[in-house]
Design an enzyme around this catalytic site. Structure first.
Site, PDB file in Angstrom:
ATOM      1  N   ARG A 186     -27.325  25.854   0.867  1.00  0.00           N
ATOM      2  CA  ARG A 186     -27.271  26.011   2.326  1.00  0.00           C
ATOM      3  C   ARG A 186     -28.438  26.860   2.837  1.00  0.00           C
ATOM      4  NH1 ARG A 186     -23.257  28.824  -0.313  1.00  0.00           N
ATOM      5  NH2 ARG A 186     -23.365  31.079  -0.097  1.00  0.00           N
TER       6      ARG A 186
ATOM      7  N   HIS B 171     -18.284  21.988  -8.777  1.00  0.00           N
ATOM      8  CA  HIS B 171     -18.596  22.363  -7.400  1.00  0.00           C
ATOM      9  C   HIS B 171     -20.064  22.770  -7.297  1.00  0.00           C
ATOM     10  CE1 HIS B 171     -19.387  26.004  -4.890  1.00  0.00           C
ATOM     11  NE2 HIS B 171     -19.025  25.166  -3.953  1.00  0.00           N
TER      12      HIS B 171
ATOM     13  N   ASN C  33     -23.034  23.925  -4.044  1.00  0.00           N
ATOM     14  CA  ASN C  33     -23.352  24.075  -2.628  1.00  0.00           C
ATOM     15  C   ASN C  33     -24.758  24.642  -2.492  1.00  0.00           C
ATOM     16  OD1 ASN C  33     -23.102  26.500  -0.246  1.00  0.00           O
ATOM     17  ND2 ASN C  33     -22.603  24.415   0.376  1.00  0.00           N
TER      18      ASN C  33
ATOM     19  N   SER D  12     -13.626  16.972   6.204  1.00  0.00           N
ATOM     20  CA  SER D  12     -14.824  17.208   5.396  1.00  0.00           C
ATOM     21  C   SER D  12     -14.673  18.493   4.581  1.00  0.00           C
ATOM     22  CB  SER D  12     -16.067  17.310   6.282  1.00  0.00           C
ATOM     23  OG  SER D  12     -16.255  16.106   6.989  1.00  0.00           O
TER      24      SER D  12
ATOM     25  N   SER E 169     -22.594  20.192   0.341  1.00  0.00           N
ATOM     26  CA  SER E 169     -21.424  20.758  -0.323  1.00  0.00           C
ATOM     27  C   SER E 169     -20.771  19.696  -1.180  1.00  0.00           C
ATOM     28  CB  SER E 169     -20.388  21.159   0.713  1.00  0.00           C
ATOM     29  OG  SER E 169     -20.350  22.528   0.853  1.00  0.00           O
TER      30      SER E 169
ATOM     31  N   GLY F 209     -14.494  23.575  12.233  1.00  0.00           N
ATOM     32  CA  GLY F 209     -15.267  22.592  11.486  1.00  0.00           C
ATOM     33  C   GLY F 209     -14.447  21.321  11.317  1.00  0.00           C
ATOM     34  N   ARG F 210     -15.067  20.282  10.732  1.00  0.00           N
ATOM     35  CA  ARG F 210     -14.330  19.030  10.561  1.00  0.00           C
ATOM     36  C   ARG F 210     -13.389  19.166   9.368  1.00  0.00           C
ATOM     37  NH1 ARG F 210     -14.955  13.934   7.841  1.00  0.00           N
ATOM     38  NH2 ARG F 210     -13.926  12.286   9.039  1.00  0.00           N
ATOM     39  N   THR F 211     -12.093  19.235   9.645  1.00  0.00           N
ATOM     40  CA  THR F 211     -11.086  19.527   8.630  1.00  0.00           C
ATOM     41  C   THR F 211     -11.178  18.609   7.418  1.00  0.00           C
ATOM     42  OG1 THR F 211      -9.583  20.479  10.250  1.00  0.00           O
ATOM     43  CG2 THR F 211      -8.589  19.649   8.216  1.00  0.00           C
TER      44      THR F 211
END
Lengths: 314, 314
Positions: free
Chosen positions: A117, A113, A115, A269, A99, A265-267
């Site tokens: 996945r 941007h 991404n 990140s 991402s 999720g890891r905020t």
């Protein structure tokens, strides 16, 4: 799920995860070289239910004021609500991806941007998703055309229907309903390209690899071409407005951000996508005839960015 | 619904709407006087299905960098999804309220929020909601205690259970799950105080009026007391971080904002709550022992702000 899935999928999953890792490194290295000053600093983290990631963030670079290139490979079992929201055929999942969001310092360089996945559900279904889009502070029509042409060419190599379908999808997805404007000049967005149904796994994987490549190549070029252009306080003021729209989209609309925050999720990140600084002024409307008003006119769905002949940036 | 509702409710609805209008004027006049420089500029707007509002926004005041005091009285028929989300007993509705957020220039003056609202559903059910909360950039414990005491006293006059119930509700509501922190030092939040069930309409209305009054009184006092305190670049930097958390809450979490944006409310009126400028730095953690770290420690649920003896601000 890490043990009881169809074993033919396991090596492929590893292949994709491996490529995601290499792609992350290629991409941040490419962007670092283009930036010429700061480097992407690593943070390694673990996911509560399995796996983890590597967050790479650049701050106060020469061209990039703030940006991230994040890799993750996580697995586990979603709670009912998340699984339902995501239309998961099974709550067990494996997900890996990269991402990217870049916020350049100069209002002459677009925000970008990207991404890519890959998902597997516990019932054996597997799919790819991804996309890229460009958010110029000031729309340069030639560059927007060129950007779309490069993407269209990549899509064309894989499937003649991809560009138009995924370009329209991006127009719908990167749209701020409450502003009645698109986030920028768009690009492509696709989700749930399902292995077996939408193509064989190697075909779909090859397409996603090319999507990653075209982002790195086109965005480096746009950084190089625009970073030295002059600008003043008025341009920065408009940049702060456009950045706050970006924050509105990511916090209030973007499904990936919502999903990440709601599933622990890891905020840091997830929210690396937010601008380093931005401004909200009440009811700010660009005056008619200004470059700002002209840019605003391009922020709509359904613009055909492809011309009959290829665009040269020179 | 404007014609077929229980007619005994109609005059009361008008009484509430009338009070909301007067309260809006009293409040922005009070804040203007305290600010001493800029004034709240009006924008009048109409709602697509009925009614409208008056948005009053101050920008670049002496104390207030940006703030709004918004009145609205709207009616119509909600779509199914909105009605379901709001647990409306009937899709026909009337709603009137005043919504307030203030972003002061100085990091020594807290951000503040207040809302009072009255709803009627087409089946005759009617209820009040509201609340107020304080978001200091640096927590001044004495002032936070005093703020809660003033609210507790107002609650106590109406119902001995209100303060603790509504204070706990605010702790839950003004909470950023993804940051595991409260928005500030809280205050009170309440919804669906239903006429007939939770009190008679005049009792509930009187409580809501007092909630509006205590906000205007306490916040003016905090503006006056703090506006002249010195600060430097470090304090402004921390203010920009706290403001970006405020934006995260309002865009990603606040139900009122979500509901407004999703039901085609007036975007500029809803988003007046966003800070004039703010910053997102990757993974910014205050160093242990700093005033910033001390403030962070107070951003949690369940703090008891009431002491045995009343707090004096002097």
């Amino acid at each position: 799920m890490t043990t009881d899935t169809d074993t033919t999928l396991v090596p492929f999953r590893q292949t994709v995860e491996q490529w995601m890792r290499h792609f992350q490194k290629w991409l941040y290295t490419t962007l670092e070289t283009t930036d010429g000053s700061a480097t992407f600093q690593p943070d390694y983290w673990q996911h509560h239910s399995g796996g983890g990631g590597e967050t790479r963030v650049i701050q106060n670079g020469n061209i990039l004021e703030k940006g991230g290139v994040n890799f993750s490979a996580v697995w586990g079992r979603m709670d009912e609500r998340a699984a339902k929201q995501l239309l998961m055929p099974d709550p067990n999942y494996f997900a890996t991806g990269v991402s990217v969001v870049q916020h350049p310092r100069s209002p002459r360089v677009p925000i970008s941007h990207m991404n890519v996945r890959y998902f597997e559900a516990g019932n054996g279904e597997a799919w790819f998703g991804g996309g890229l889009d460009l958010t110029p502070i000031y729309v340069d029509v030639k560059q927007a055309r060129w950007f779309h042409e490069q993407i269209a060419e990549v899509c064309q190599r894989h499937n003649p229907t991809y560009y138009q379908r995924f370009k329209d999808w991006a127009d719908e997805y990167f749209f701020l309903t409450h502003r009645q404007e698109t986030r920028g000049v768009g690009g492509i967005f696709f989700d749930r390209l399902t292995v077996g149904k939408d193509g064989d796994r190697d075909e779909l994987f090859a397409f996603v690899q090319d999507v990653g490549e075209v982002y790195g190549r086109t965005y480096s070029e746009l950084m190089r071409r625009n970073a030295e252009l002059p600008y003043g306080d008025d341009e920065v003021k408009w940049q702060m407005i456009r950045r706050s729209r970006y924050a509105e989209f990511n916090l209030a609309i973007d499904r990936g951000t919502k999903f990440g925050l709601e599933t622990s999720g890891r905020t840091e990140s997830i929210l690396m996508s937010l601008p380093p600084r931005c401004e909200w002024h009440y009811n700010m409307q660009p005056a008619p005839g200004t470059p700002e008003a002209e840019t605003q006119q391009w922020l709509k769905k359904g613009v055909n960015w492809l011309d009959n002949s290829p665009t040269s940036l020179d």
